[in-house]
Write a protein that holds these residues in place. Structure first.
Motif, PDB file in Angstrom:
ATOM      1  N   UNK A  48       0.885  -1.254  -0.116  1.00  0.00           N
ATOM      2  CA  UNK A  48      -0.003   0.031   0.005  1.00  0.00           C
ATOM      3  C   UNK A  48       0.829   1.272   0.098  1.00  0.00           C
ATOM      4  N   UNK A  49       0.895   2.184  -1.031  1.00  0.00           N
ATOM      5  CA  UNK A  49       1.582   3.137  -1.097  1.00  0.00           C
ATOM      6  C   UNK A  49       0.968   4.294  -0.279  1.00  0.00           C
ATOM      7  N   UNK A  50       1.836   5.429  -0.156  1.00  0.00           N
ATOM      8  CA  UNK A  50       1.314   6.259   1.183  1.00  0.00           C
ATOM      9  C   UNK A  50      -0.021   7.165   0.528  1.00  0.00           C
ATOM     10  N   UNK A  51       0.180   7.369  -1.035  1.00  0.00           N
ATOM     11  CA  UNK A  51      -1.211   7.971  -1.390  1.00  0.00           C
ATOM     12  C   UNK A  51      -2.604   7.048  -1.417  1.00  0.00           C
ATOM     13  N   UNK A  52      -2.406   6.005  -1.161  1.00  0.00           N
ATOM     14  CA  UNK A  52      -3.550   5.119  -1.019  1.00  0.00           C
ATOM     15  C   UNK A  52      -4.258   5.290   0.523  1.00  0.00           C
ATOM     16  N   UNK A  53      -3.376   5.351   1.582  1.00  0.00           N
ATOM     17  CA  UNK A  53      -3.874   5.472   2.950  1.00  0.00           C
ATOM     18  C   UNK A  53      -3.657   6.934   3.251  1.00  0.00           C
ATOM     19  N   UNK A  54      -3.263   7.861   2.404  1.00  0.00           N
ATOM     20  CA  UNK A  54      -3.456   9.255   2.549  1.00  0.00           C
ATOM     21  C   UNK A  54      -2.706   9.706   3.859  1.00  0.00           C
ATOM     22  N   UNK A  55      -1.622   9.430   3.808  1.00  0.00           N
ATOM     23  CA  UNK A  55      -0.831   9.769   5.120  1.00  0.00           C
ATOM     24  C   UNK A  55       0.808   9.860   4.786  1.00  0.00           C
ATOM     25  N   UNK A  56       1.730  10.293   5.553  1.00  0.00           N
ATOM     26  CA  UNK A  56       3.089  10.089   5.394  1.00  0.00           C
ATOM     27  C   UNK A  56       3.687   8.698   5.341  1.00  0.00           C
ATOM     28  N   UNK A  57       4.584   8.254   4.720  1.00  0.00           N
ATOM     29  CA  UNK A  57       4.793   6.813   4.489  1.00  0.00           C
ATOM     30  C   UNK A  57       5.420   6.042   5.752  1.00  0.00           C
ATOM     31  N   UNK A  58       5.924   6.939   6.652  1.00  0.00           N
ATOM     32  CA  UNK A  58       6.676   6.206   7.699  1.00  0.00           C
ATOM     33  C   UNK A  58       5.680   5.771   8.839  1.00  0.00           C
ATOM     34  N   UNK A  59       5.682   4.572   9.088  1.00  0.00           N
ATOM     35  CA  UNK A  59       5.016   3.934  10.192  1.00  0.00           C
ATOM     36  C   UNK A  59       6.065   3.247  11.292  1.00  0.00           C
ATOM     37  N   UNK A  60       5.460   3.678  12.730  1.00  0.00           N
ATOM     38  CA  UNK A  60       6.027   3.500  13.868  1.00  0.00           C
ATOM     39  C   UNK A  60       5.644   2.257  14.588  1.00  0.00           C
ATOM     40  N   UNK A  61       4.454   2.003  14.540  1.00  0.00           N
ATOM     41  CA  UNK A  61       3.743   0.714  15.356  1.00  0.00           C
ATOM     42  C   UNK A  61       2.907   0.299  14.423  1.00  0.00           C
ATOM     43  N   UNK A  85     -10.925  -0.489   3.606  1.00  0.00           N
ATOM     44  CA  UNK A  85     -11.036   1.054   3.617  1.00  0.00           C
ATOM     45  C   UNK A  85      -9.973   1.664   5.031  1.00  0.00           C
ATOM     46  N   UNK A  86      -9.451   2.687   4.686  1.00  0.00           N
ATOM     47  CA  UNK A  86      -8.659   3.312   5.717  1.00  0.00           C
ATOM     48  C   UNK A  86      -9.373   4.371   6.486  1.00  0.00           C
ATOM     49  N   UNK A  87      -9.134   4.582   7.692  1.00  0.00           N
ATOM     50  CA  UNK A  87     -10.121   5.679   8.577  1.00  0.00           C
ATOM     51  C   UNK A  87      -8.839   6.202   9.413  1.00  0.00           C
ATOM     52  N   UNK A  88      -9.001   7.616   9.533  1.00  0.00           N
ATOM     53  CA  UNK A  88      -7.808   8.527  10.564  1.00  0.00           C
ATOM     54  C   UNK A  88      -8.456   8.232  12.012  1.00  0.00           C
ATOM     55  N   UNK A  89      -7.690   8.129  13.023  1.00  0.00           N
ATOM     56  CA  UNK A  89      -8.018   8.195  14.242  1.00  0.00           C
ATOM     57  C   UNK A  89      -7.150   9.393  15.140  1.00  0.00           C
ATOM     58  N   UNK A  90      -7.610  10.509  15.249  1.00  0.00           N
ATOM     59  CA  UNK A  90      -6.913  11.538  15.980  1.00  0.00           C
ATOM     60  C   UNK A  90      -6.640  11.188  17.274  1.00  0.00           C
ATOM     61  N   UNK A  91      -5.480  11.559  17.953  1.00  0.00           N
ATOM     62  CA  UNK A  91      -5.472  11.540  19.487  1.00  0.00           C
ATOM     63  C   UNK A  91      -5.852  12.905  20.030  1.00  0.00           C
ATOM     64  N   UNK A  92      -6.023  13.163  21.412  1.00  0.00           N
ATOM     65  CA  UNK A  92      -6.248  14.268  21.814  1.00  0.00           C
ATOM     66  C   UNK A  92      -5.490  15.348  21.892  1.00  0.00           C
ATOM     67  N   UNK A  93      -4.265  14.968  21.710  1.00  0.00           N
ATOM     68  CA  UNK A  93      -3.063  15.816  21.668  1.00  0.00           C
ATOM     69  C   UNK A  93      -2.575  15.898  20.163  1.00  0.00           C
ATOM     70  N   UNK A  94      -3.609  15.856  19.237  1.00  0.00           N
ATOM     71  CA  UNK A  94      -2.915  15.870  17.566  1.00  0.00           C
ATOM     72  C   UNK A  94      -2.653  16.934  17.254  1.00  0.00           C
ATOM     73  N   UNK A  95      -1.803  16.932  16.438  1.00  0.00           N
ATOM     74  CA  UNK A  95      -1.331  18.144  15.601  1.00  0.00           C
ATOM     75  C   UNK A  95       0.176  17.706  14.672  1.00  0.00           C
ATOM     76  N   UNK A  96       0.704  18.607  14.200  1.00  0.00           N
ATOM     77  CA  UNK A  96       1.648  18.395  13.221  1.00  0.00           C
ATOM     78  C   UNK A  96       2.900  17.753  13.721  1.00  0.00           C
ATOM     79  N   UNK A  97       3.209  18.013  15.195  1.00  0.00           N
ATOM     80  CA  UNK A  97       3.826  17.342  16.102  1.00  0.00           C
ATOM     81  C   UNK A  97       3.978  15.723  16.380  1.00  0.00           C
ATOM     82  N   UNK A  98       2.742  15.485  16.398  1.00  0.00           N
ATOM     83  CA  UNK A  98       2.257  14.271  17.061  1.00  0.00           C
ATOM     84  C   UNK A  98       2.458  12.978  15.992  1.00  0.00           C
ATOM     85  N   UNK A  99       3.312  12.033  16.830  1.00  0.00           N
ATOM     86  CA  UNK A  99       3.530  10.871  16.187  1.00  0.00           C
ATOM     87  C   UNK A  99       3.027   9.641  16.983  1.00  0.00           C
ATOM     88  N   UNK A 100       2.465   8.460  16.537  1.00  0.00           N
ATOM     89  CA  UNK A 100       2.086   7.370  17.273  1.00  0.00           C
ATOM     90  C   UNK A 100       3.330   6.435  17.238  1.00  0.00           C
TER      91      UNK A 100
END
Length: 260
Positions: A48-61, A85-100
């Motif tokens: 699955x390319x990043x454009x398919x799940x619409x996110x940056x390609x780096x996955x940490x966990x 299907x892909x779905x986004x889940x935002x944490x309470x402290x989400x933002x540009x600096x947030x990484x799961x």
């Protein structure tokens, strides 16, 4: 601790040459087998390319829940994938600096996550959709300033969240839900780099100091491990030796692997 395997070009080349020789001899021993069964055993892999799940390609966990949904820790949010299907889940402290950075799964299948300056678990909303529940409110106010949570470990009665600045422990109820009690907090002498949970014991690597373990709620240095503090240690795995005694394989960033 004893030296087990070292890295480096010489050892890497030797291992590669040995493996190539074994494969070559296997092919020579069964001529025609490769052509007759060329496709047998090939895994079914979908990329699955990043454009398919619409996110940056780096996955940490990565984690999978009891309903076979997949969860991926990415930049800015968590991704849920049901196979279609892909779905986004935002944490309470989400933002540009947030990484799961990290995730863990409890005995009841509950998924816990570690993010930037936040950690918690996944629950359901009124519509049956997954939503994050932050546990930051259980951390005493003076310990809420931290960066990424690098590891999450879930035991039978507690969950541990490790950041460079602190180690947190949230106790679990008998049904696997987090208790409302304040989180236990440990502070490092230098920095907590990574932690590991093996054989019901929590191990923590401290920068410049060595490998520690949690004993009676105290973080205690393991004698002889001081040399590991000089490098990054990101691997600690169970190892079964010939004598069947419990051993662990430690992976250091530069000098190689050691048995403990």
């Amino acid at each position: 601790m004893q030296m087990f395997v070292t890295n480096g070009n010489r050892n890497g080349s030797l291992l590669f040459n040995m493996l190539a020789a074994v494969l070559l001899m296997a092919g020579m021993a069964r001529p025609g087998a490769a052509s007759a069964q060329g496709e047998q055993g090939l895994p079914f892999i979908t990329n699955y390319q990043a454009k398919v799940f619409n996110a940056l390609p780096q996955v940490w966990s990565i984690q999978q829940d009891s309903q076979s949904f997949m969860y991926f820790g990415a930049q800015n949010f968590m991704l849920q994938f049901d196979g279609v299907k892909w779905r986004r889940i935002h944490t309470s402290n989400h933002g540009a600096s947030t990484v799961i950075r990290s995730m863990g799964k409890g005995p009841d299948g509950r998924i816990f996550y570690g993010a930037y300056s936040d950690f918690g678990y996944l629950d359901y909303d009124s519509m049956g959709q997954r939503k994050p529940i932050s546990l930051l409110s259980q951390v005493p106010q003076q310990f809420r300033s931290f960066n990424d949570v690098w590891t999450v470990h879930v035991s039978a009665d507690a969950v541990y969240f490790q950041a460079r600045e602190y180690m947190f422990r949230v106790m679990l109820n008998k049904d696997g839900t987090p208790s409302n009690a304040p989180a236990m907090v440990w502070q490092p002498t230098s920095k907590f780099m990574y932690s590991f949970y093996l054989d019901n014991t929590l191990y923590i690597h401290q920068q410049g100091l060595g490998l520690y373990r949690l004993e009676n709620d105290s973080i205690v240095l393991i004698p002889g491990s001081e040399f590991t503090g000089k490098e990054r240690m990101q691997v600690m795995l169970p190892y079964k030796g010939n004598d069947n005694k419990p051993q662990y394989l430690l992976g250091l960033f530069y000098s190689g692997m050691y048995l403990f």
